[in-house]
Design an enzyme around this catalytic site. Sequence first.
Site, mmCIF file in Angstrom:
data_model
loop_
_atom_site.group_PDB
_atom_site.id
_atom_site.type_symbol
_atom_site.label_atom_id
_atom_site.label_comp_id
_atom_site.label_asym_id
_atom_site.label_seq_id
_atom_site.Cartn_x
_atom_site.Cartn_y
_atom_site.Cartn_z
ATOM 1 C CB SER A 1 -0.949 0.013 1.197
ATOM 2 O OG SER A 1 -2.037 -0.858 0.982
ATOM 3 C CE LYS B 1 -4.026 1.520 -0.908
ATOM 4 N NZ LYS B 1 -4.461 0.758 0.258
ATOM 5 C CB SER C 1 -4.516 1.740 3.811
ATOM 6 O OG SER C 1 -3.596 1.249 2.872
#
Length: 306
Positions: free
Chosen positions: A85, A88, A142
């Site tokens: 993640s 991102k 997230s």
Amino acid sequence: MACGDTSESVASYQMYDTSFTYGITHNGATSNVQLFAKDLCVAGTDDLGTSAVDSQVAGAAGAFNTTEQSVVYAQSLHEKMYPASTTKILTSYIACLYGNLDDYYTVSANAVDQASDSSVIDLKEGDVISLRDLLYGLMLRSGNDAAVAIAEGISGDVETFATLMNSTAKSLGATNSNFITPNGLHDENHYTTVYDMYLILNAAMSNEQFYTIFTASTYTASYTSGGEAKTQEWKTTNQYITGNVNTPSGFTILGGKTGTTGAAGYCLVLLSENEDHDKIISIVFNADCRSNLYLLMNEILSNYCL
């Protein structure tokens, strides 16, 4: 001119005039052309400082003093890693570059089609939500659903957005990366390096909208779901900011992004400030557990970033 063409004398080639076009003066100094790495921490391939910390608990790590433009810790900086993640960060940066944070998007069925154990902000098909709210949901909670909604809102579909991710990364010098998804869910062909992630965050920090979102600890979102107003409050997953992990003495944690998958291990991209007010980007990829992720990060900061 072809190799066999002698119609123009070699002596007529204006070396100095041509080199000046590229910013090289007669004495070898540069003129008005800015060098790509002028304001970057430039890293070689050698490790630095790994023997003084528990480097064995992670696949790769690095620390960069962006104020002094120096690499202070290096562990497999250019090795291929799965970012999970932390992807991102790039997704958010691109959205801040190309999107209007006050625009509203309608959430698609594709965006909410996430695995039951996926990290989400519980969007529903048909929800109407601003890009700003999506970005806070992306970075604080997230949200994998938020990532897809952002990609579709910016580019129309995930595939087109991924093309934009890759072109943007390469324009920043992150040439050892390849991005497939906006959320970092595992794909063999979705990868980056510690150094590339440094380059991406270093560039993103100069965007005021990104910086505001990246350094937030909480946010209250208000959007329309099922035709009714809905409110959600999101808090960061950064264990330093939540207080679950003690911050090393002499540091202020400004922001960060966590990431975890089975293949990527435990990942953290962190922005902090030391007691001299130097900005530090520190990254740990593929730690073998969450506690060791923060153990190594603490060791790196305390030993090399003060």
